[in-house]
Scaffold this motif. Structure first.
Motif, PDB file in Angstrom:
ATOM      1  N   VAL A 370      -7.540 -16.199   5.283  1.00 50.02           N
ATOM      2  CA  VAL A 370      -6.060 -15.721   5.750  1.00 50.02           C
ATOM      3  C   VAL A 370      -5.852 -14.283   4.979  1.00 50.02           C
ATOM      4  CG1 VAL A 370      -3.452 -15.809   5.701  1.00 50.02           C
ATOM      5  CG2 VAL A 370      -4.865 -18.018   6.180  1.00 50.02           C
ATOM      6  N   LEU A 371      -5.718 -13.187   5.939  1.00 51.51           N
ATOM      7  CA  LEU A 371      -5.654 -11.841   5.371  1.00 51.51           C
ATOM      8  C   LEU A 371      -4.354 -11.336   5.775  1.00 51.51           C
ATOM      9  CD1 LEU A 371      -9.064 -10.672   6.948  1.00 51.51           C
ATOM     10  CD2 LEU A 371      -8.754 -11.750   4.852  1.00 51.51           C
ATOM     11  N   VAL A 372      -3.591 -11.126   4.671  1.00 49.43           N
ATOM     12  CA  VAL A 372      -2.292 -10.556   4.822  1.00 49.43           C
ATOM     13  C   VAL A 372      -2.169  -8.882   4.435  1.00 49.43           C
ATOM     14  CG1 VAL A 372      -0.049 -10.780   3.875  1.00 49.43           C
ATOM     15  CG2 VAL A 372      -1.287 -12.694   4.240  1.00 49.43           C
ATOM     16  N   ASP A 373      -2.152  -8.188   5.404  1.00 43.97           N
ATOM     17  CA  ASP A 373      -2.189  -6.756   5.136  1.00 43.97           C
ATOM     18  C   ASP A 373      -0.988  -5.942   5.368  1.00 43.97           C
ATOM     19  OD1 ASP A 373      -5.193  -6.913   5.331  1.00 43.97           O
ATOM     20  OD2 ASP A 373      -5.054  -7.225   7.466  1.00 43.97           O
ATOM     21  N   SER A 374      -0.623  -4.975   4.303  1.00 46.62           N
ATOM     22  CA  SER A 374       0.293  -4.305   4.466  1.00 46.62           C
ATOM     23  C   SER A 374       0.123  -2.926   4.955  1.00 46.62           C
ATOM     24  CB  SER A 374       0.749  -3.734   2.910  1.00 46.62           C
ATOM     25  OG  SER A 374       1.986  -2.972   2.924  1.00 46.62           O
ATOM     26  N   MET A 375       0.683  -2.774   6.260  1.00 47.68           N
ATOM     27  CA  MET A 375       0.205  -1.506   6.960  1.00 47.68           C
ATOM     28  C   MET A 375       1.385  -0.455   6.906  1.00 47.68           C
ATOM     29  SD  MET A 375      -2.201  -3.267   8.572  1.00 47.68           S
ATOM     30  CE  MET A 375      -2.539  -2.390  10.092  1.00 47.68           C
ATOM     31  N   ARG A 376       1.012   0.804   7.144  1.00 46.46           N
ATOM     32  CA  ARG A 376       1.847   1.616   7.025  1.00 46.46           C
ATOM     33  C   ARG A 376       2.629   2.115   8.291  1.00 46.46           C
ATOM     34  NH1 ARG A 376      -0.240   7.179   4.316  1.00 46.46           N
ATOM     35  NH2 ARG A 376      -0.327   5.847   2.684  1.00 46.46           N
ATOM     36  N   GLY A 377       3.939   2.239   8.483  1.00 46.94           N
ATOM     37  CA  GLY A 377       4.514   2.458   9.585  1.00 46.94           C
ATOM     38  C   GLY A 377       5.034   3.679   9.721  1.00 46.94           C
ATOM     39  N   ARG A 378       6.112   3.833  10.431  1.00 47.25           N
ATOM     40  CA  ARG A 378       6.772   5.138  10.541  1.00 47.25           C
ATOM     41  C   ARG A 378       7.374   5.800   9.195  1.00 47.25           C
ATOM     42  NH1 ARG A 378      10.467   4.006  15.576  1.00 47.25           N
ATOM     43  NH2 ARG A 378      11.479   6.032  15.039  1.00 47.25           N
ATOM     44  N   SER A 379       8.080   4.779   8.765  1.00 45.26           N
ATOM     45  CA  SER A 379       8.879   5.357   7.356  1.00 45.26           C
ATOM     46  C   SER A 379       8.995   4.194   6.257  1.00 45.26           C
ATOM     47  CB  SER A 379      10.334   5.609   7.581  1.00 45.26           C
ATOM     48  OG  SER A 379      11.000   4.273   8.185  1.00 45.26           O
TER      49      SER A 379
END
Length: 429
Positions: A370-379
């Protein structure tokens, strides 16, 4: 309107079970509260479980941080009493899959695990026969095996060992055991890693590699009939039927007969003889065997390519020696995205819904799948959860569905700008 809840008093604490009437096993009709009451009834039979710890938890929940071969770490719950166990169950955890280590020493396993994994068309009688051969090989190497049904289609044999060997040494000892069982019963058993080379019952030696977990004794499995991974006496193995051990029948068996594995901690054994067998096999030309794909390549490990693919690649290279690769990186893992959410807790809730929809696949997942990724969004960042189906047989893998939830931080952004802003990833599990 307030949601319903039930309160169970165990281990001197009151544990709240939210949504107690939620049906976990539709075919059998068992609810979340039924599952909690079951674990309360058998909790004293298994003193050690682990589950990934949420960020918010009571101060009476003990945690420990584990590191995995991939380089990731995870903080997991150490369960020492029934109250902590039921707190985990309330999170939606059906089966418990402990690591083979104790919380005070995470690098030296106290358990060698023999996982008997039946191939397609393998009869239950063949599994029982292989289990008895495993018992004989262990006995000859001065080790005692403790058998149990897997709660699914196979069997497990656990061996309590002294805590003085590394994960690699325990795996090597298990590989030696598997090869010896295969030598004695080549028509029934196999130690071959590649599925195209297997037949009968596969002795999965890689279940002893670091980060691999196996369902605990007395654990309920996510099967339609809520089967239990049941400890057995050796004289029961030849005639046992795994379908008779369920969430309903197991507590009565425990009350009447006790725990068949109750004495497993009494006499930890030594791996010296199995490791000597391993050395003898190596001297005869049997080196290491393939590791799972996400582990570091070992110096004496054979190629991590299925034999048929090696042959095809060799034939293609022979026919076209000047051919080169495309240079593009392609994933070799069967990854699917199950949730994308603005907030991590919403993504984790989506993961639990996916598991509830696909309990058979969920039961085969390992901790590192199970891979939990923190993704960069607009702000700000958002969370993506992917599941690696590498441990699910190819013909049983779940097709990728629309993520639930399906958050898109770029949904309202101009398409041209959107394409220029590729999201960056930081994995957190």
């Amino acid at each position: 309107m307030a949601k319903s809840q039930a309160v169970l008093e165990v281990a001197g604490r009151e544990v709240t079970i939210t949504n107690p009437d939620k049906v976990f096993f539709p075919q059998a009709g068992h609810t979340k509260l039924d599952l909690a009451k079951y674990y309360a009834a058998v909790a004293e039979s298994e003193p050690f479980f682990q589950k990934r710890a949420p960020e918010q938890h009571p101060d009476w929940i003990e945690t420990v941080e584990l590191s995995f071969p991939s380089g990731r770490t995870a903080r997991e719950i150490v369960v020492r009493d029934a109250a902590q166990l039921l707190w985990i169950v309330n999170l939606g955890c059906i089966d418990l899959n402990p690591h083979p280590v104790r919380a005070d020493d995470l690098e030296h396993p106290d358990e060698l695990r023999v996982d008997l994994d039946p191939g397609p068309g393998t009869a239950w009688d063949d599994i029982r026969r292989v289990a008895l051969i495993v018992r004989d090989v262990l006995t000859e190497h001065q080790l005692r095996g403790w058998p149990k049904t897997s709660g699914s289609r196979g069997m497990h044999v656990y061996v309590r060992i002294e805590r003085r060997w590394s994960f690699d040494q325990v795996r090597r000892a298990t590989l030696a055991l598997a090869r010896e069982v295969e030598r004695r019963a080549p028509e029934l058993a196999t130690s071959k890693w590649w599925k195209e080379e297997r037949h009968g019952v596969f002795l999965d030696y890689n279940q002893n590699a670091k980060d691999r977990t196996v369902a605990s004794a007395w654990s309920v499995r996510p099967t339609p009939d809520a089967r239990v991974s049941m400890p057995l006496e050796w004289d029961e193995v030849a005639g046992c039927d795994p379908a008779t051990f369920t969430l309903v029948t197991a507590p009565a068996r425990l009350a009447e007969r006790g725990d068949a594995a109750a004495a497993i901690d009494a006499a930890p054994g030594s791996l010296d003889r199995l490791l000597s067998l391993s050395a003898a096999q190596e001297a005869a030309g049997l080196g290491d065997a393939p590791w799972p794909p996400h582990y570091k390549k070992q110096s004496d490990e054979p190629p991590r390519v299925a034999p048929s693919r090696r042959k095809r690649a060799h034939a293609a290279d022979s026919a076209n020696p000047t051919k080169t690769g495309s240079g593009r990186r392609r994933s070799t893992q069967p990854l699917i995205t199950v949730a994308k959410a603005r907030h991590k807790e919403d993504a984790l809730a989506g993961l639990e819904r996916w598991k509830a929809r696909h309990p058979a696949a969920a039961a085969l997942l390992q901790v590192d799948d199970v891979l939990v990724d923190s993704m960069r969004g607009r702000s700000s960042t958002w969370t993506r959860i992917r599941v690696n189906l590498r441990h699910v047989p190819e013909n049983e893998r779940v097709a990728e569905e629309a993520p639930d939830p399906d958050y898109d931080p770029w949904r309202d952004v101009d398409p041209a700008r959107r394409e220029s802003r590729a999201p960056k990833t930081r994995s957190s599990s």
